[in-house]
Design a protein around this motif. Structure first.
Motif, PDB file in Angstrom:
ATOM      1  N   LEU A 244     -55.943 -21.079 -48.643  1.00  9.84           N
ATOM      2  CA  LEU A 244     -55.872 -22.317 -47.867  1.00  9.84           C
ATOM      3  C   LEU A 244     -56.103 -22.062 -46.381  1.00  9.84           C
ATOM      4  CD1 LEU A 244     -52.968 -24.463 -49.359  1.00  9.84           C
ATOM      5  CD2 LEU A 244     -55.418 -24.709 -49.690  1.00  9.84           C
ATOM      6  N   SER A 245     -55.512 -20.986 -45.861  1.00  9.00           N
ATOM      7  CA  SER A 245     -55.704 -20.676 -44.439  1.00  9.00           C
ATOM      8  C   SER A 245     -57.147 -20.304 -44.149  1.00  9.00           C
ATOM      9  CB  SER A 245     -54.766 -19.528 -44.032  1.00  9.00           C
ATOM     10  OG  SER A 245     -53.415 -19.904 -44.167  1.00  9.00           O
ATOM     11  N   PHE A 246     -57.788 -19.609 -45.084  1.00  6.45           N
ATOM     12  CA  PHE A 246     -59.192 -19.253 -44.908  1.00  6.45           C
ATOM     13  C   PHE A 246     -60.066 -20.499 -44.833  1.00  6.45           C
ATOM     14  CE2 PHE A 246     -63.337 -18.374 -46.888  1.00  6.45           C
ATOM     15  CZ  PHE A 246     -63.828 -17.439 -45.990  1.00  6.45           C
ATOM     16  N   LEU A 247     -59.708 -21.521 -45.631  1.00  6.36           N
ATOM     17  CA  LEU A 247     -60.483 -22.764 -45.638  1.00  6.36           C
ATOM     18  C   LEU A 247     -60.103 -23.691 -44.479  1.00  6.36           C
ATOM     19  CD1 LEU A 247     -60.410 -23.487 -49.473  1.00  6.36           C
ATOM     20  CD2 LEU A 247     -62.342 -22.627 -48.139  1.00  6.36           C
ATOM     21  N   GLY A 248     -59.107 -23.306 -43.688  1.00  3.45           N
ATOM     22  CA  GLY A 248     -58.714 -24.102 -42.535  1.00  3.45           C
ATOM     23  C   GLY A 248     -57.675 -25.160 -42.817  1.00  3.45           C
ATOM     24  N   PHE A 249     -57.096 -25.176 -44.025  1.00  7.12           N
ATOM     25  CA  PHE A 249     -56.096 -26.173 -44.396  1.00  7.12           C
ATOM     26  C   PHE A 249     -54.706 -25.579 -44.535  1.00  7.12           C
ATOM     27  CE2 PHE A 249     -60.060 -28.081 -45.635  1.00  7.12           C
ATOM     28  CZ  PHE A 249     -59.881 -29.437 -45.402  1.00  7.12           C
ATOM     29  N   GLY A 250     -54.569 -24.317 -44.217  1.00  4.70           N
ATOM     30  CA  GLY A 250     -53.282 -23.657 -44.392  1.00  4.70           C
ATOM     31  C   GLY A 250     -52.511 -23.554 -43.091  1.00  4.70           C
ATOM     32  N   ILE A 251     -51.945 -22.386 -42.864  1.00  2.00           N
ATOM     33  CA  ILE A 251     -51.137 -22.145 -41.673  1.00  2.00           C
ATOM     34  C   ILE A 251     -52.064 -22.009 -40.473  1.00  2.00           C
ATOM     35  CG2 ILE A 251     -49.504 -20.549 -40.619  1.00  2.00           C
ATOM     36  CD1 ILE A 251     -48.547 -19.909 -43.463  1.00  2.00           C
ATOM     37  N   GLN A 252     -51.772 -22.795 -39.433  1.00  2.00           N
ATOM     38  CA  GLN A 252     -52.686 -22.915 -38.304  1.00  2.00           C
ATOM     39  C   GLN A 252     -52.312 -21.960 -37.159  1.00  2.00           C
ATOM     40  OE1 GLN A 252     -55.393 -24.915 -38.541  1.00  2.00           O
ATOM     41  NE2 GLN A 252     -54.667 -25.341 -40.623  1.00  2.00           N
ATOM     42  N   PRO A 253     -53.323 -21.518 -36.396  1.00  2.00           N
ATOM     43  CA  PRO A 253     -53.052 -20.730 -35.197  1.00  2.00           C
ATOM     44  C   PRO A 253     -52.179 -21.534 -34.231  1.00  2.00           C
ATOM     45  CG  PRO A 253     -55.383 -20.679 -35.780  1.00  2.00           C
ATOM     46  CD  PRO A 253     -54.742 -21.730 -36.632  1.00  2.00           C
ATOM     47  N   PRO A 254     -51.414 -20.895 -33.347  1.00  2.00           N
ATOM     48  CA  PRO A 254     -51.443 -19.454 -33.037  1.00  2.00           C
ATOM     49  C   PRO A 254     -50.653 -18.570 -33.979  1.00  2.00           C
ATOM     50  CG  PRO A 254     -49.841 -20.544 -31.637  1.00  2.00           C
ATOM     51  CD  PRO A 254     -50.479 -21.631 -32.463  1.00  2.00           C
TER      52      PRO A 254
END
Length: 307
Positions: A244-254
């Motif tokens: 999910l994070s790889f697709l941009g829907f998971g845990i967000q930066p920072p």
């Protein structure tokens, strides 16, 4: 004169857990995996002492710096130290993995015990719900739910998003919602077998209530299923969070996670492969370790396995 009679030797009784532990110690791959997992846990706990840099400190002069003495694993697109971000990323990955596994196993055990013990309408409702959920592709629905949380204007969700770790809580909730069904089906099948055994009938004849029978007589006999499924669930949750994070829907930066590190490296993987290689290696090593440990636990609890 009194003669002291020798006491008869006490028979050594071995519990299922003791037998399984001895069998597990003979499983070399599982023990190596356990050692790697314990090392990862220590790294996550002592990350501030181990990491050479702050994971969010930027060095614009060192963008995509190659691995070297100052930065053993190189630097990313903002000049941040890759080793420090991987070390801190282990905290999030293990936090998500263990939390999802605990919640999923507890919920799955509860639903499975209720369905198997009471049967009838209770079993039908729970089993049909599980079948419906298992028939739905998980990833598209997880992406949809994650996106809805990100744009929702519900006051409670807006307040949750103000927390830097809000995406962690959302991911844990989504994965728990989808992660308990497998455990529930296995527990249900085992409870259907156990509830007809003589010791359960004896407890019921002595006046034991349903709650006591389930907690004191059924759940202890489900330990093997719970432990094995919990171990495998950790690896699945870590891999799911990374996806999910790889697709941009998971845990967000920072917030640093292995998944969003891979996402940031997506466009430069050919020019700077180390930016994707090291977080990918961390995910692979961690997930394989949990899966191999789960396989070892399954063999250790199975009396028919050749250990």
């Amino acid at each position: 004169m009194t003669v002291a009679l020798a006491k008869p030797p006490r028979a050594r009784s071995n519990s299922t857990l003791q037998i399984a532990l001895r069998r597990l110690l003979k499983h070399k791959v599982a023990m190596i995996s356990l050692g790697i997992i314990l090392l990862l846990i220590l790294v996550a706990i002592f990350a501030p002492l181990i990491a050479p840099y702050d994971p969010n400190t930027q060095d614009l002069e060192g963008i995509y710096g190659q691995p070297g003495p100052g930065h053993p694993l190189g630097q990313d697109s903002l000049g941040r130290d890759m080793l420090s971000r991987i070390i801190y990323g282990s905290r999030i990955s293990l936090l998500v993995g263990f939390t999802v596994a605990i919640f999923s196993v507890v919920l799955g055990t509860l639903m499975g015990v209720l369905a198997g013990y009471f049967g009838g309408r209770t079993d039908n409702v729970i089993s049909r719900f599980i079948e419906i959920m298992l028939s739905i592709p998980e990833l598209p629905l997880q992406l949809t739910l994650s996106g809805l949380f990100a744009v929702s204007d519900v006051p409670a969700i807006v307040a949750l998003r103000d927390n830097p770790l809000s995406s962690v809580f959302i991911i844990v909730g989504i994965f728990t919602f989808f992660g308990w069904m497998g455990t529930a089906r296995l527990v249900r099948g085992e409870v259907l077998r156990l509830k007809n055994l003589e010791y359960v009938d004896a407890a019921r004849a002595l006046g034991a209530k349903n709650g006591r029978i389930m907690l004191q007589h059924l759940v202890p006999n489900l330990i093997a299923i719970i432990i094995v499924n919990g171990t495998l669930a950790v690896g699945g949750a870590i891999l799911g969070e990374a996806a999910l994070s790889f697709l941009g829907f998971g845990i967000q930066p920072p917030v640093s996670t292995w998944g969003n590190m891979l996402s940031n490296a997506n466009e430069v993987v050919l020019e700077h492969p180390f930016v994707a290689f090291y977080p990918g290696l961390a995910i692979l090593l961690t997930v394989l370790s949990f899966n191999f440990l789960g396989d070892g636990l399954r063999d250790a609890f199975d009396p028919k396995s050749r250990l």
